[in-house]
Enzyme design. Sequence first.
Site, PDB file in Angstrom:
ATOM      1  N   ASP A  13       0.807  -1.229   0.000  1.00 20.58           N
ATOM      2  CA  ASP A  13       0.000   0.000   0.000  1.00 20.58           C
ATOM      3  C   ASP A  13       0.832   1.267   0.000  1.00 20.58           C
ATOM      4  O   ASP A  13       0.417   2.302   0.525  1.00 20.58           O
ATOM      5  CB  ASP A  13      -0.961   0.012   1.211  1.00 20.58           C
ATOM      6  CG  ASP A  13      -1.884  -1.195   1.209  1.00 20.58           C
ATOM      7  OD1 ASP A  13      -2.223  -1.659   0.112  1.00 20.58           O
ATOM      8  OD2 ASP A  13      -2.243  -1.661   2.296  1.00 20.58           O
ATOM      9  N   LYS A  16       1.771   2.210  -5.118  1.00 14.68           N
ATOM     10  CA  LYS A  16       2.291   1.677  -6.383  1.00 14.68           C
ATOM     11  C   LYS A  16       1.358   1.996  -7.556  1.00 14.68           C
ATOM     12  O   LYS A  16       1.811   2.390  -8.624  1.00 14.68           O
ATOM     13  CB  LYS A  16       2.479   0.143  -6.269  1.00 14.68           C
ATOM     14  CG  LYS A  16       3.473  -0.267  -5.189  1.00 14.68           C
ATOM     15  CD  LYS A  16       3.524  -1.767  -4.999  1.00 14.68           C
ATOM     16  CE  LYS A  16       2.304  -2.364  -4.383  1.00 14.68           C
ATOM     17  NZ  LYS A  16       2.037  -2.022  -2.975  1.00 14.68           N
ATOM     18  N   GLY A  40      -4.604  -4.151  -3.791  1.00 15.78           N
ATOM     19  CA  GLY A  40      -5.575  -3.111  -4.112  1.00 15.78           C
ATOM     20  C   GLY A  40      -4.771  -1.885  -4.490  1.00 15.78           C
ATOM     21  O   GLY A  40      -4.114  -1.298  -3.636  1.00 15.78           O
ATOM     22  N   HIS A  41      -4.737  -1.550  -5.761  1.00 16.81           N
ATOM     23  CA  HIS A  41      -3.924  -0.429  -6.242  1.00 16.81           C
ATOM     24  C   HIS A  41      -4.853   0.719  -6.638  1.00 16.81           C
ATOM     25  O   HIS A  41      -5.688   0.562  -7.530  1.00 16.81           O
ATOM     26  CB  HIS A  41      -3.052  -0.871  -7.424  1.00 16.81           C
ATOM     27  CG  HIS A  41      -2.020  -1.883  -7.016  1.00 16.81           C
ATOM     28  ND1 HIS A  41      -1.105  -2.412  -7.888  1.00 16.81           N
ATOM     29  CD2 HIS A  41      -1.742  -2.455  -5.821  1.00 16.81           C
ATOM     30  CE1 HIS A  41      -0.322  -3.268  -7.244  1.00 16.81           C
ATOM     31  NE2 HIS A  41      -0.703  -3.320  -5.985  1.00 16.81           N
ATOM     32  N   GLN A 224       1.935  -5.980  -3.308  1.00 15.74           N
ATOM     33  CA  GLN A 224       2.381  -6.109  -1.916  1.00 15.74           C
ATOM     34  C   GLN A 224       3.673  -5.302  -1.709  1.00 15.74           C
ATOM     35  O   GLN A 224       3.913  -4.365  -2.435  1.00 15.74           O
ATOM     36  CB  GLN A 224       2.563  -7.588  -1.514  1.00 15.74           C
ATOM     37  CG  GLN A 224       1.247  -8.358  -1.374  1.00 15.74           C
ATOM     38  CD  GLN A 224       0.678  -8.831  -2.693  1.00 15.74           C
ATOM     39  OE1 GLN A 224       1.336  -9.487  -3.470  1.00 15.74           O
ATOM     40  NE2 GLN A 224      -0.559  -8.506  -2.960  1.00 15.74           N
TER      41      GLN A 224
HETATM   42  P1  GDP Z   1      -0.791   0.412  -3.535  1.00 12.55           P
HETATM   43  O1  GDP Z   1      -1.381  -0.863  -3.078  1.00 12.55           O
HETATM   44  O2  GDP Z   1       0.677   0.470  -3.316  1.00 12.55           O
HETATM   45  O3  GDP Z   1      -1.161   0.778  -4.943  1.00 12.55           O
HETATM   46  O4  GDP Z   1      -1.404   1.543  -2.589  1.00 12.55           O
HETATM   47  P2  GDP Z   1      -2.957   1.673  -2.164  1.00 12.55           P
HETATM   48  O5  GDP Z   1      -3.726   2.200  -3.303  1.00 12.55           O
HETATM   49  O6  GDP Z   1      -3.448   0.437  -1.516  1.00 12.55           O
HETATM   50  O7  GDP Z   1      -2.825   2.727  -0.989  1.00 12.55           O
HETATM   51  C1  GDP Z   1      -2.302   3.981  -1.180  1.00 12.55           C
HETATM   52  C2  GDP Z   1      -3.376   5.008  -0.771  1.00 12.55           C
HETATM   53  O8  GDP Z   1      -2.800   6.274  -0.636  1.00 12.55           O
HETATM   54  C3  GDP Z   1      -4.464   5.173  -1.806  1.00 12.55           C
HETATM   55  O9  GDP Z   1      -5.658   5.524  -1.175  1.00 12.55           O
HETATM   56  C4  GDP Z   1      -3.943   6.333  -2.660  1.00 12.55           C
HETATM   57  O10 GDP Z   1      -4.988   7.033  -3.319  1.00 12.55           O
HETATM   58  C5  GDP Z   1      -3.319   7.188  -1.595  1.00 12.55           C
HETATM   59  N1  GDP Z   1      -2.170   7.990  -2.018  1.00 12.55           N
HETATM   60  C6  GDP Z   1      -1.182   7.684  -2.912  1.00 12.55           C
HETATM   61  N2  GDP Z   1      -0.237   8.629  -2.912  1.00 12.55           N
HETATM   62  C7  GDP Z   1      -0.626   9.564  -1.997  1.00 12.55           C
HETATM   63  C8  GDP Z   1      -0.056  10.775  -1.528  1.00 12.55           C
HETATM   64  O11 GDP Z   1       1.022  11.190  -1.923  1.00 12.55           O
HETATM   65  N3  GDP Z   1      -0.745  11.457  -0.565  1.00 12.55           N
HETATM   66  C9  GDP Z   1      -1.934  11.031  -0.071  1.00 12.55           C
HETATM   67  N4  GDP Z   1      -2.538  11.755   0.858  1.00 12.55           N
HETATM   68  N5  GDP Z   1      -2.497   9.883  -0.508  1.00 12.55           N
HETATM   69  C10 GDP Z   1      -1.848   9.169  -1.443  1.00 12.55           C
HETATM   70  P1  IMO Z   2      -0.926  -4.123  -2.298  1.00  4.84           P
HETATM   71  O1  IMO Z   2      -0.492  -4.649  -3.636  1.00  4.84           O
HETATM   72  C1  IMO Z   2      -1.008  -4.601   2.020  1.00  4.84           C
HETATM   73  C2  IMO Z   2      -1.119  -8.699   3.573  1.00  4.84           C
HETATM   74  C3  IMO Z   2      -2.383  -9.146   4.273  1.00  4.84           C
HETATM   75  C4  IMO Z   2      -1.822 -10.157   5.235  1.00  4.84           C
HETATM   76  C5  IMO Z   2      -0.692 -10.800   4.429  1.00  4.84           C
HETATM   77  C6  IMO Z   2      -1.097 -12.102   3.751  1.00  4.84           C
HETATM   78  O2  IMO Z   2      -2.228  -3.404  -2.335  1.00  4.84           O
HETATM   79  O3  IMO Z   2       0.153  -3.358  -1.645  1.00  4.84           O
HETATM   80  P2  IMO Z   2      -2.655 -12.773   1.715  1.00  4.84           P
HETATM   81  O4  IMO Z   2      -4.044 -12.345   1.345  1.00  4.84           O
HETATM   82  O5  IMO Z   2      -1.637 -12.458   0.689  1.00  4.84           O
HETATM   83  O6  IMO Z   2      -2.612 -14.191   2.158  1.00  4.84           O
HETATM   84  O7  IMO Z   2      -2.303 -11.901   3.029  1.00  4.84           O
HETATM   85  O8  IMO Z   2      -0.318  -9.859   3.455  1.00  4.84           O
HETATM   86  N1  IMO Z   2      -1.325  -8.164   2.204  1.00  4.84           N
HETATM   87  C7  IMO Z   2      -1.255  -6.875   1.883  1.00  4.84           C
HETATM   88  N2  IMO Z   2      -1.064  -5.787   2.668  1.00  4.84           N
HETATM   89  N3  IMO Z   2      -1.105  -4.468   0.680  1.00  4.84           N
HETATM   90  C8  IMO Z   2      -1.275  -5.543  -0.115  1.00  4.84           C
HETATM   91  O9  IMO Z   2      -1.245  -5.468  -1.461  1.00  4.84           O
HETATM   92  C9  IMO Z   2      -1.398  -6.819   0.486  1.00  4.84           C
HETATM   93  N4  IMO Z   2      -1.588  -8.069   0.016  1.00  4.84           N
HETATM   94  C10 IMO Z   2      -1.532  -8.876   1.075  1.00  4.84           C
HETATM   95  O10 IMO Z   2      -3.020  -8.076   4.933  1.00  4.84           O
HETATM   96  O11 IMO Z   2      -1.214  -9.500   6.322  1.00  4.84           O
HETATM   97 MG    MG Z   3      -2.905  -1.561  -1.805  1.00  3.10          MG
END
Ligand code: GDP
Ligand code: IMO
Ligand code: MG
Length: 423
Positions: A13, A16, A40-41, A224
């Site tokens: 998270d 990416k 979840g991207h 991840q």
């Molecule tokens: P990913 O899994 O690495 O793609 O990241 P996620 O989407 O799960 O989580 C990142 C969260 O932070 C999302 O809600 C993005 O919209 C938000 N986000 C990304 N970059 C920034 C930033 O620079 N500032 C803030 N406030 N939010 C951001």
């Molecule tokens: P992105 O790509 C954050 C965590 C889960 C759990 C562990 C194992 O959005 O960054 P799994 O479902 O793979 O068996 O879970 O890994 N986890 C993540 N945490 N971002 C993710 O993906 C994750 N994918 C799995 O919360 O601790």
């Molecule tokens: Mg994510």
Amino acid sequence: MSVDLLLGLQWGDEGKGKIVDVLTSKYDIIARFQGGPNAGHTLVFNGRKHVLHTIPSGIFHEDKINLVGNGVVIDPVIFKNELDKLKEVDVDYKKSMLISRKAHLILPTHRIIDAASEKAKGKKKIGSTLKGIGPTYMDKTGRNGIRVGDLESKNWLIKYRNLANKHQKMVNFYDVDIEYNLEELEKEFFSAIEVLKSLNFTDSEEYIFNAQRNSKSILAEGAQGSLLDIDFGTYPYVTSSNTTAAGACTGLGVAPNAIKKVYGIFKAYTTRVGSGPFPTELFDNDGETMGRVGKEFGATTGRSRRCGWLDLVALKYACQINGVTELMMMKADVLSGFKTIKVCTSYMYKGNEIEHFPYDIQNENVEPIYKEFRGWDEDLTKKESFEILPNTLKEYISFIEKELNIPISIVSVGPDREQTIFV
Ligand code: GDP
Ligand code: IMO
Ligand code: MG
């Protein structure tokens, strides 16, 4: 032409999805190489938020190829839901998406085993997203899995039934109460399989090889984060794939010497969702503020993310394993308003101060040692260039660069595509 990688350096998270979307214009092909719908991207542009789980984050750009590599595990039901959402915003995915024949399928019974296994673990649960990731990779390495390419042969249904029957016996073995209606789940599964079959399957390693020969540029998108890597993460509280750079080689069929840039992405602080050690985790107002201002809720499960200060010991470890060549710092805006910002520079580990990431970072073994920085008050979300950022933030950035000996090339100051500062 070479392949560049973009990888999360923490526990996922990091942002990416946002950065892949920002970088897509520079590439011809965006390729996911591991993980599945546990990811979840999030992408934000034109006032709208989009969340992708299996589909690469380049999908909103026309004329780019988005490839789901062999290392990815696909749940046809979640995949179909993602496609439906793309349809709503008129994305022509049929033309731009390729799926590896060697990618493995997540069956409904994989999800059920995931749930049973977690329930049986009780307090020691991993905190899995319950998407069936672990059981699917187990069947892959156990040589029992069903692959996308199998859908092209008639007898895949026999293979499916045998495997699903075996899975049901496994669920019984866990001896926990799990309610499920397999008939319902299979109805939705087989209907989604038909949608999957309408897409373009490919021998993706051959496609990637030819693309390189034809001077196409490729960005491999990780899911991840490095600390969730099956080998190098905080085992057993990890996911079931190699989230680090090597995963791109096995998950796409890219040779190590074809990789050029390795973009390592991290938050200006740290978050983790699910169970497992987290040395710099905060349980005070500061942690609460990061979670609230940063809207730290899982994009896949909606769970609250645990928050804490930046951990340079862990970050250095992730940079080493991945061979990071460029850093990207996300969510700097979330730290606006903190009087003091702390960074963990070493651990007190079993009575000794250490600067490396040790075998066992159970919280009782590790006490983080912090360096303190002065914070900044200014709102960063409308800043458009590095020069006008507060000096205290520049000091923070410069310290991280020096400690890791890697330049930071992007500072992100908000979720929107536009809120991206190139240094
Ligand atoms: P990913 O899994 O690495 O793609 O990241 P996620 O989407 O799960 O989580 C990142 C969260 O932070 C999302 O809600 C993005 O919209 C938000 N986000 C990304 N970059 C920034 C930033 O620079 N500032 C803030 N406030 N939010 C951001
Ligand atoms: P992105 O790509 C954050 C965590 C889960 C759990 C562990 C194992 O959005 O960054 P799994 O479902 O793979 O068996 O879970 O890994 N986890 C993540 N945490 N971002 C993710 O993906 C994750 N994918 C799995 O919360 O601790
Ligand atoms: Mg994510």
